[in-house]
Scaffold this active site. Structure first.
Site, PDB file in Angstrom:
ATOM      1  N   VAL A  14      37.914  55.168 -38.204  1.00  7.70           N
ATOM      2  CA  VAL A  14      38.391  53.999 -37.467  1.00  7.70           C
ATOM      3  C   VAL A  14      37.779  53.935 -36.069  1.00  7.70           C
ATOM      4  O   VAL A  14      37.279  52.897 -35.633  1.00  7.70           O
ATOM      5  CB  VAL A  14      39.946  54.039 -37.382  1.00  7.70           C
ATOM      6  CG1 VAL A  14      40.473  53.053 -36.356  1.00  7.70           C
ATOM      7  CG2 VAL A  14      40.542  53.731 -38.754  1.00  7.70           C
ATOM      8  N   ASP A  32      36.374  62.857 -28.491  1.00  7.96           N
ATOM      9  CA  ASP A  32      36.906  63.510 -29.692  1.00  7.96           C
ATOM     10  C   ASP A  32      36.998  65.009 -29.402  1.00  7.96           C
ATOM     11  O   ASP A  32      36.161  65.567 -28.688  1.00  7.96           O
ATOM     12  CB  ASP A  32      35.982  63.260 -30.904  1.00  7.96           C
ATOM     13  CG  ASP A  32      36.710  63.427 -32.232  1.00  7.96           C
ATOM     14  OD1 ASP A  32      36.854  62.418 -32.955  1.00  7.96           O
ATOM     15  OD2 ASP A  32      37.148  64.557 -32.542  1.00  7.96           O
ATOM     16  N   THR A  91      47.025  60.116 -38.785  1.00  7.56           N
ATOM     17  CA  THR A  91      48.485  60.183 -38.945  1.00  7.56           C
ATOM     18  C   THR A  91      48.781  60.615 -40.389  1.00  7.56           C
ATOM     19  O   THR A  91      49.135  59.779 -41.227  1.00  7.56           O
ATOM     20  CB  THR A  91      49.149  58.817 -38.637  1.00  7.56           C
ATOM     21  OG1 THR A  91      48.370  57.768 -39.234  1.00  7.56           O
ATOM     22  CG2 THR A  91      49.261  58.572 -37.159  1.00  7.56           C
ATOM     23  N   THR A 126      47.944  54.223 -37.914  1.00 11.58           N
ATOM     24  CA  THR A 126      49.035  53.655 -38.710  1.00 11.58           C
ATOM     25  C   THR A 126      50.289  54.506 -38.517  1.00 11.58           C
ATOM     26  O   THR A 126      50.241  55.729 -38.681  1.00 11.58           O
ATOM     27  CB  THR A 126      48.650  53.634 -40.202  1.00 11.58           C
ATOM     28  OG1 THR A 126      47.379  52.997 -40.317  1.00 11.58           O
ATOM     29  CG2 THR A 126      49.671  52.890 -41.024  1.00 11.58           C
ATOM     30  N   CYS A 266      45.244  56.355 -46.530  1.00 15.73           N
ATOM     31  CA  CYS A 266      46.132  55.249 -46.132  1.00 15.73           C
ATOM     32  C   CYS A 266      47.190  54.909 -47.172  1.00 15.73           C
ATOM     33  O   CYS A 266      48.370  55.166 -46.959  1.00 15.73           O
ATOM     34  CB  CYS A 266      45.291  54.011 -45.845  1.00 15.73           C
ATOM     35  SG  CYS A 266      44.237  54.222 -44.410  1.00 15.73           S
ATOM     36  N   ARG A 337      39.394  62.617 -48.480  1.00 16.08           N
ATOM     37  CA  ARG A 337      40.738  62.926 -48.002  1.00 16.08           C
ATOM     38  C   ARG A 337      41.788  62.469 -49.015  1.00 16.08           C
ATOM     39  O   ARG A 337      41.773  61.343 -49.469  1.00 16.08           O
ATOM     40  CB  ARG A 337      40.982  62.253 -46.648  1.00 16.08           C
ATOM     41  CG  ARG A 337      40.178  62.906 -45.542  1.00 16.08           C
ATOM     42  CD  ARG A 337      40.296  62.164 -44.262  1.00 16.08           C
ATOM     43  NE  ARG A 337      39.787  60.812 -44.376  1.00 16.08           N
ATOM     44  CZ  ARG A 337      39.937  59.898 -43.433  1.00 16.08           C
ATOM     45  NH1 ARG A 337      40.585  60.180 -42.338  1.00 16.08           N
ATOM     46  NH2 ARG A 337      39.432  58.694 -43.584  1.00 16.08           N
TER      47      ARG A 337
HETATM   48  N1  LIG Z   1      40.219  55.416 -42.667  1.00 14.84           N
HETATM   49  C1  LIG Z   1      40.658  54.191 -42.845  1.00 14.84           C
HETATM   50  O1  LIG Z   1      40.149  53.451 -43.645  1.00 14.84           O
HETATM   51  C2  LIG Z   1      41.805  53.621 -42.038  1.00 14.84           C
HETATM   52  C3  LIG Z   1      42.052  52.250 -42.101  1.00 14.84           C
HETATM   53  C4  LIG Z   1      43.059  51.714 -41.333  1.00 14.84           C
HETATM   54  C5  LIG Z   1      43.839  52.552 -40.546  1.00 14.84           C
HETATM   55  N2  LIG Z   1      43.604  53.889 -40.522  1.00 14.84           N
HETATM   56  C6  LIG Z   1      44.429  54.716 -39.641  1.00 14.84           C
HETATM   57  O2  LIG Z   1      43.651  55.025 -38.488  1.00 14.84           O
HETATM   58  C7  LIG Z   1      43.976  56.338 -38.017  1.00 14.84           C
HETATM   59  C8  LIG Z   1      42.726  57.176 -37.906  1.00 14.84           C
HETATM   60  O3  LIG Z   1      42.181  57.349 -39.201  1.00 14.84           O
HETATM   61  P1  LIG Z   1      40.692  57.816 -39.457  1.00 14.84           P
HETATM   62  O4  LIG Z   1      40.444  57.553 -40.900  1.00 14.84           O
HETATM   63  O5  LIG Z   1      39.768  57.254 -38.457  1.00 14.84           O
HETATM   64  O6  LIG Z   1      40.823  59.387 -39.195  1.00 14.84           O
HETATM   65  P2  LIG Z   1      39.606  60.442 -39.066  1.00 14.84           P
HETATM   66  O7  LIG Z   1      40.173  61.747 -39.478  1.00 14.84           O
HETATM   67  O8  LIG Z   1      38.405  59.909 -39.731  1.00 14.84           O
HETATM   68  O9  LIG Z   1      39.293  60.449 -37.514  1.00 14.84           O
HETATM   69  C9  LIG Z   1      40.160  60.889 -36.560  1.00 14.84           C
HETATM   70  C10 LIG Z   1      39.353  61.532 -35.440  1.00 14.84           C
HETATM   71  O10 LIG Z   1      40.288  61.877 -34.426  1.00 14.84           O
HETATM   72  C11 LIG Z   1      39.921  63.124 -33.888  1.00 14.84           C
HETATM   73  N3  LIG Z   1      41.092  63.691 -33.239  1.00 14.84           N
HETATM   74  C12 LIG Z   1      42.180  64.274 -33.801  1.00 14.84           C
HETATM   75  N4  LIG Z   1      43.054  64.634 -32.845  1.00 14.84           N
HETATM   76  C13 LIG Z   1      42.527  64.247 -31.658  1.00 14.84           C
HETATM   77  C14 LIG Z   1      42.963  64.337 -30.319  1.00 14.84           C
HETATM   78  N5  LIG Z   1      44.122  64.879 -30.018  1.00 14.84           N
HETATM   79  N6  LIG Z   1      42.134  63.876 -29.359  1.00 14.84           N
HETATM   80  C15 LIG Z   1      40.932  63.323 -29.657  1.00 14.84           C
HETATM   81  N7  LIG Z   1      40.476  63.208 -30.913  1.00 14.84           N
HETATM   82  C16 LIG Z   1      41.266  63.666 -31.909  1.00 14.84           C
HETATM   83  C17 LIG Z   1      39.410  63.912 -35.079  1.00 14.84           C
HETATM   84  O11 LIG Z   1      38.582  64.982 -34.666  1.00 14.84           O
HETATM   85  C18 LIG Z   1      38.661  62.829 -35.859  1.00 14.84           C
HETATM   86  O12 LIG Z   1      37.294  62.764 -35.505  1.00 14.84           O
HETATM   87  C19 LIG Z   1      45.031  56.870 -38.974  1.00 14.84           C
HETATM   88  O13 LIG Z   1      46.305  56.583 -38.467  1.00 14.84           O
HETATM   89  C20 LIG Z   1      44.807  56.062 -40.226  1.00 14.84           C
HETATM   90  O14 LIG Z   1      45.971  55.949 -41.020  1.00 14.84           O
HETATM   91  C21 LIG Z   1      42.582  54.438 -41.226  1.00 14.84           C
END
Ligand SMILES: NC(=O)c1ccc[n+]([C@@H]2O[C@H](COP(=O)([O-])OP(=O)(O)OC[C@H]3O[C@@H](n4cnc5c(N)ncnc54)[C@H](O)[C@@H]3O)[C@@H](O)[C@H]2O)c1
Length: 427
Positions: A14, A32, A91, A126, A266, A337
């Site tokens: 995201v 990050d 999350t 989310t 998700c 995942r």
């Molecule tokens: N992947 C999807 O398609 C999607 C779509 C809509 C919403 N979401 C929501 O978006 C959010 C993020 O999902 P994602 O898929 O991008 O996750 P991801 O695991 O791909 O990325 C999260 C990033 O955050 C970093 N991170 C973790 N803790 C941290 C901190 N304390 N400080 C700084 N960086 C930190 C991780 O190293 C990682 O690179 C979630 O809540 C998910 O439910 C995801």
């Protein structure tokens, strides 16, 4: 006037596409905690394949500055002079399906440490309704010693991207926005409107925006659970589920959901966030959790169906060689995942089958580390007693299944991807 400078906290599926998009118009700092992720991004490579290398490299800047572009870092002091902080951290849920807010709390502590008067912190992860104002804002207040809605403000704008989808990219998806006061709502909305070409929808409150996202995915989960239940019923009745769905789909208001294994970060996770909040308020969700139970049981169900096919063809089960085509949670993307193909593999192994996993997209080291399973990116040369199509990767279209089969092998198609004459059965 101070120029807007945006920090994106969490550069995953995201955060990175969002950071890249904002970096076409603003000065953006991508932060990050994962140093490997920062190194690969600085070198102009995105291993999630959400942003192609050329597009990423076109916005990258090597030095922290106020110029337009994206600077990636894991150093806290580099986000100190931003005035928007957008949090896009994971999350997940724990093994009992309870929400894990730790990444959100930690990211809030990070932002709290650099928060200044007038700043706006926007959450995109989310969550359940209330998480931003009840769980995250108090951390921001405590760490920064600033007062909410007096010194600093919050917003929530859920992400709707779909990993691997090159058509519905972040700027092309209408974005829901919200703010902790009506004026901040307008400001947050204007910020997104400046880059999201599909437009925005300003929700009246943060809780409304949070609830809107979590129900989008819960609705999909429940709809898929319904067709999974139909698949179980129609299998008993010896009717092809996809033929039924095709016929029913000729009505204008029949929803086109397909049966399958519901994995990923998700759809299989977010309904638990809503369920947890409901339970906290004394309501035990019936439909939401029934949907989850049904979808979570599909790996075992498919395994038992494959076993029946093998027994009917007189294939000895114990030690039988089985090829699994695909381990990622969805087609044409490397995201593994919460993939539910793993449930199927575990169930088949439990029956004594000898499993080979072939997936041209998945990272074999990640599969080994995450799930303790061996997998390969190259097509195996041997012949198998059963071939299971679990993920509809484009590469599988051209596969010559006959060259992988014995005289009486079973071909089972979880995704309704193969022509009818090339398979024994499907979900
Ligand atoms: N992947 C999807 O398609 C999607 C779509 C809509 C919403 N979401 C929501 O978006 C959010 C993020 O999902 P994602 O898929 O991008 O996750 P991801 O695991 O791909 O990325 C999260 C990033 O955050 C970093 N991170 C973790 N803790 C941290 C901190 N304390 N400080 C700084 N960086 C930190 C991780 O190293 C990682 O690179 C979630 O809540 C998910 O439910 C995801």
């Amino acid at each position: 006037m101070i120029k807007d400078k945006i920090a994106i906290i969490g550069l995953g599926y995201v955060g990175l596409p969002l950071a890249r998009l904002f970096a076409t118009k603003y000065s953006v700092v991508g932060f990050d905690i994962n140093t490997d992720r920062i190194s690969e991004l600085i070198s102009g490579v995105d291993s999630t394949l959400e942003v192609d290398n050329e597009t990423l490299q076109s916005v990258l800047i090597a030095e922290d500055s106020d110029e337009i572009g994206l600077f990636c870092t894991n150093q806290l002091e580099k986000i100190k002079d931003c005035n928007y902080y957008i949090i896009t951290v994971p999350t997940p849920v724990d093994k009992n399906n309870r929400p894990i807010l730790t990444p959100l709390i930690k990211a809030s502590e990070t932002v709290g440490a650099v928060l200044k008067k007038g700043d706006i912190v926007i959450y995109e992860s989310t969550v359940y309704p209330g998480a931003t104002e009840e769980d995250c804002v108090p951390i921001l207040e405590k760490v920064s010693e600033l007062q909410f809605n007096i010194d600093f403000y919050a917003g929530y704008s859920p992400e709707r991207i779909n990993p691997g989808d090159k058509e519905h990219t972040v700027e092309k998806i209408l974005k829901v926005t919200s703010g902790s006061t009506p004026k901040i709502g307008e400001k947050v909305n204007d910020l997104y409107k400046s880059v999201i070409t599909a437009g925005t929808h300003l929700a009246p409150t943060i809780k409304v925006a949070e609830a809107s996202k979590v129900i989008e995915n819960s609705q999909r989960d429940i709809n898929i659970a319904f067709v999974n239940e139909l698949a179980k019923i129609f299998n008993l009745l010896d009717i092809n589920t996809h033929d039924v769905l095709e016929a029913a789909g000729t009505k204008w208001n029949f929803l086109p959901f397909k049966p399958g294994l519901v994995g990923g970060h998700c759809i299989g996770v977010d309904p638990y966030y809503l369920a947890q909040k409901a339970q906290e308020y004394g309501y035990h969700p019936e439909i939401i959790l029934a949907g989850r139970r049904l979808n979570d049981g599909m790996g075992d169900y498919v395994a038992s169906e494959i076993l029946k096919c093998m027994i009917k063809k007189n294939i000895p089960v114990n030690g039988a060689k089985v090829l699994i085509l695909g381990i990622t949670f969805k087609e044409n993307c490397p995201d593994v995942r919460n993939t539910k193909v793993v449930d199927l593999v575990i169930a088949l192994k439990d029956y004594g089958l000898d499993i080979t996993i072939y997936d041209p997209w998945a990272n074999s080291d990640e599969i080994l580390n995450e799930f303790s399973l061996k997998s390969t990116n190259s097509l195996p040369k041997q012949k198998f007693d059963a071939i299971i199509l679990t993920v509809a990767h484009n590469e599988f279209k051209a596969l010559d299944l006959e060259s992988l089969s014995n005289l009486k092998s079973v071909v089972y198609d979880v995704k309704n991807f193969l022509p009818k004459n090339k398979k024994d059965k499907g979900l």
